[in-house]
Design a protein around this motif. Structure first.
Motif, PDB file in Angstrom:
ATOM      1  N   ARG A 111       0.839  -1.217   0.000  1.00 21.36           N
ATOM      2  CA  ARG A 111       0.000   0.000   0.000  1.00 21.36           C
ATOM      3  C   ARG A 111       0.866   1.257   0.000  1.00 21.36           C
ATOM      4  O   ARG A 111       0.525   2.260  -0.631  1.00 21.36           O
ATOM      5  CB  ARG A 111      -0.938  -0.011   1.204  1.00 21.36           C
ATOM      6  N   ARG A 112       1.992   1.212   0.699  1.00 24.76           N
ATOM      7  CA  ARG A 112       2.884   2.375   0.680  1.00 24.76           C
ATOM      8  C   ARG A 112       3.568   2.528  -0.675  1.00 24.76           C
ATOM      9  O   ARG A 112       3.769   3.646  -1.163  1.00 24.76           O
ATOM     10  CB  ARG A 112       3.940   2.250   1.786  1.00 24.76           C
ATOM     11  N   TRP A 113       3.933   1.404  -1.296  1.00 26.48           N
ATOM     12  CA  TRP A 113       4.666   1.444  -2.557  1.00 26.48           C
ATOM     13  C   TRP A 113       3.756   1.752  -3.741  1.00 26.48           C
ATOM     14  O   TRP A 113       4.172   2.312  -4.737  1.00 26.48           O
ATOM     15  CB  TRP A 113       5.376   0.098  -2.736  1.00 26.48           C
ATOM     16  N   ARG A 114       2.513   1.321  -3.644  1.00 24.49           N
ATOM     17  CA  ARG A 114       1.512   1.514  -4.704  1.00 24.49           C
ATOM     18  C   ARG A 114       1.975   0.933  -6.047  1.00 24.49           C
ATOM     19  O   ARG A 114       2.108   1.649  -7.039  1.00 24.49           O
ATOM     20  CB  ARG A 114       1.169   2.999  -4.872  1.00 24.49           C
ATOM     21  N   PRO A 115       2.200  -0.369  -6.115  1.00 24.42           N
ATOM     22  CA  PRO A 115       2.681  -0.967  -7.363  1.00 24.42           C
ATOM     23  C   PRO A 115       1.580  -1.035  -8.421  1.00 24.42           C
ATOM     24  O   PRO A 115       0.387  -1.083  -8.112  1.00 24.42           O
ATOM     25  CB  PRO A 115       3.092  -2.377  -6.931  1.00 24.42           C
ATOM     26  N   ASP A 116       2.017  -1.073  -9.665  1.00 26.39           N
ATOM     27  CA  ASP A 116       1.107  -1.318 -10.783  1.00 26.39           C
ATOM     28  C   ASP A 116       1.057  -2.805 -11.124  1.00 26.39           C
ATOM     29  O   ASP A 116       0.145  -3.247 -11.834  1.00 26.39           O
ATOM     30  CB  ASP A 116       1.584  -0.543 -12.015  1.00 26.39           C
ATOM     31  N   LEU A 117       2.041  -3.556 -10.634  1.00 26.18           N
ATOM     32  CA  LEU A 117       2.177  -4.964 -10.976  1.00 26.18           C
ATOM     33  C   LEU A 117       2.963  -5.654  -9.868  1.00 26.18           C
ATOM     34  O   LEU A 117       3.881  -5.058  -9.289  1.00 26.18           O
ATOM     35  CB  LEU A 117       2.922  -5.109 -12.318  1.00 26.18           C
ATOM     36  N   ILE A 118       2.611  -6.911  -9.581  1.00 22.69           N
ATOM     37  CA  ILE A 118       3.345  -7.721  -8.618  1.00 22.69           C
ATOM     38  C   ILE A 118       3.877  -8.954  -9.328  1.00 22.69           C
ATOM     39  O   ILE A 118       3.155  -9.604 -10.087  1.00 22.69           O
ATOM     40  CB  ILE A 118       2.451  -8.131  -7.430  1.00 22.69           C
ATOM     41  N   VAL A 119       5.155  -9.261  -9.118  1.00 22.31           N
ATOM     42  CA  VAL A 119       5.784 -10.471  -9.650  1.00 22.31           C
ATOM     43  C   VAL A 119       6.201 -11.325  -8.455  1.00 22.31           C
ATOM     44  O   VAL A 119       6.832 -10.812  -7.522  1.00 22.31           O
ATOM     45  CB  VAL A 119       7.017 -10.143 -10.519  1.00 22.31           C
ATOM     46  N   ALA A 120       5.853 -12.613  -8.490  1.00 19.03           N
ATOM     47  CA  ALA A 120       6.134 -13.461  -7.334  1.00 19.03           C
ATOM     48  C   ALA A 120       6.591 -14.836  -7.762  1.00 19.03           C
ATOM     49  O   ALA A 120       6.263 -15.316  -8.847  1.00 19.03           O
ATOM     50  CB  ALA A 120       4.886 -13.577  -6.456  1.00 19.03           C
ATOM     51  N   ASP A 121       7.348 -15.499  -6.882  1.00 17.79           N
ATOM     52  CA  ASP A 121       7.802 -16.859  -7.148  1.00 17.79           C
ATOM     53  C   ASP A 121       6.690 -17.850  -6.770  1.00 17.79           C
ATOM     54  O   ASP A 121       5.691 -17.470  -6.147  1.00 17.79           O
ATOM     55  CB  ASP A 121       9.105 -17.141  -6.394  1.00 17.79           C
ATOM     56  N   PRO A 122       6.819 -19.124  -7.137  1.00 18.31           N
ATOM     57  CA  PRO A 122       5.709 -20.076  -6.978  1.00 18.31           C
ATOM     58  C   PRO A 122       5.278 -20.377  -5.553  1.00 18.31           C
ATOM     59  O   PRO A 122       4.187 -20.899  -5.350  1.00 18.31           O
ATOM     60  CB  PRO A 122       6.253 -21.353  -7.645  1.00 18.31           C
ATOM     61  N   LEU A 123       6.108 -20.070  -4.558  1.00 22.14           N
ATOM     62  CA  LEU A 123       5.736 -20.368  -3.177  1.00 22.14           C
ATOM     63  C   LEU A 123       5.354 -19.135  -2.373  1.00 22.14           C
ATOM     64  O   LEU A 123       5.113 -19.255  -1.173  1.00 22.14           O
ATOM     65  CB  LEU A 123       6.886 -21.106  -2.476  1.00 22.14           C
TER      66      LEU A 123
END
Length: 392
Positions: A111-123
């Motif tokens: 919420r502080r960063w306000r991303p437009d996109l999140i990239v995450a690993d499988p776990l």
């Protein structure tokens, strides 16, 4: 565009995503890694900005975990047919505990960063929930061979049903895109298709001693950054006894060991003809090698494959078997189970791989397949489109 990279608490789980993070930054986008303290140093060494997420263990998180356990009470979904798999109930309990601890602080960071996109690993199962709460898409980035990837997602829907139900439809929010650095010829058959992203051989930063650069090594032995620390130096020591010395398959001076810092102290005296290189990135070593002998880690497998090298996999745990079995299936290597990992078995397998034109050809074809995949830079524009806007 602002991109938040979320990763589970193992440094090597971040490594495959680093080239994509670099490509996004090179294109002018902002990237922040949200991770637990275990991954902070790895993210900083990669030159990435970091927000450390401390897991909480207070009354609120414990109540949430208890509620999640009740919501998932009873038998979970039956594993799909096709043989044995991980202990899903044990993993489900771990996923619930970690999600209860990191979801709130991860959401606060987002919420502080306000991303437009999140990239995450499988776990990193907090990622889809954070993305849903912020109303932004998330991208799932695989590590390599992912034999149980689809089944893991199915099991997670039940394991994390408490958080799923709280967000409406009662399903784990789906990724907008799955990126897969594993070439199709190596990937598990039947796994749902992902967008192929060319593997970047990033193994951390470091330098290669000039003597090692001059000599190289016919056989590279590496057990990754965690196996020796977790399981001791015994398997590595016995592997070097099988391969080293003037009578070994590598010949005199033909074995080079790529190891984490401190391995030498655990290993003790190495056999004649073996050179130990601590804290030297694997990709700096492989250019002069003909065979890689390793534990079966995803990063090691794909790095060796990108160099077109045959591989002998000596898995030290069940979850490390899948890369070796897929290498054997596509003809680019062999895998030995624990019972076969004795001196003569290792030596004979190395000799077969070093002398086989068929295996060498399969390894080169695998490297060519990887080289034809879309680069990380080539995925920037599609990710901009997924995010819905481009920050200028």
């Amino acid at each position: 565009m602002r991109v938040l990279v979320m990763t589970s608490p193992v440094p090597t789980h971040l490594t495959p995503v680093v080239p994509l993070a670099w490509a996004l930054r090179a294109a002018g986008h902002e990237v922040l890694v949200a991770c637990q303290p275990e991954v902070e140093a790895a993210a900083r060494r990669a030159g990435l900005c970091v927000a450390v997420v401390e897991a909480v263990d207070d009354d609120s998180s414990r109540r949430e975990r208890a509620a999640a356990e009740r919501a998932a009470a009873g038998p979970g979904p039956s594993p799909a047919a096709g043989g044995d798999g991980p202990p899903w109930p044990v993993l489900a309990q771990k996923w619930r505990g970690r999600t209860a601890g990191v979801l709130a602080p991860s959401t606060a960071v987002a919420r502080r960063w306000r991303p437009d996109l999140i990239v995450a690993d499988p776990l990193e199962f907090a990622a889809p929930f954070v993305a849903a709460d912020l109303g932004v898409p998330f991208v799932h980035h695989r590590w390599g061979v992912d034999r149980f990837g689809d089944e893991r997602w199915r099991q997670a829907r039940h394991a994390l049903s408490y958080w799923c139900a709280a967000r409406g439809p009662g399903a784990l929010p789906e990724p907008a895109l799955v990126l897969d650095p594993c070439p199709p010829g190596l990937q598990e058959p039947g796994l749902s298709a992902g967008g192929g992203i060319r593997f970047g051989a990033y193994n951390g930063s470091g330098s290669l001693p000039w003597r090692a650069a001059a000599r190289g090594g016919r056989v590279c032995v590496t057990f990754g950054t965690r196996t020796v620390a977790l399981d001791g130096a015994g398997p590595l020591r016995s592997t070097l006894r099988a391969l080293g010395g003037t009578a070994g398959p590598a010949g005199p001076g033909g074995v080079v060991v790529a190891a984490a810092a401190g391995t030498g102290a655990l290993l003790g005296r190495v056999p004649a003809g073996v050179e130990l290189l601590e804290d030297v990135p694997l990709n700096l070593i492989l250019g002069r090698c003909s065979l890689v002998v390793h534990h079966g880690g995803g990063g090691t497998t794909l790095t060796a494959a990108s160099f077109g090298l045959p591989q002998l996999v000596l898995p030290q745990a069940p979850y490390l078997v899948e890369h070796g079995e897929r290498l054997a299936a596509c003809g680019a290597g062999e895998v030995l189970d624990r019972d076969a990992q004795e001196t003569e078995g290792i030596r004979a397998a190395a000799e077969r791989l070093l002398s086989s034109p068929r295996v060498a050809g399969a390894a080169r074809r695998l490297a060519a397949e990887m080289g034809a995949m879309t680069t990380a830079a080539g995925w920037v524009a599609p990710l901009e489109e997924i995010a819905g806007r481009v920050r200028v």
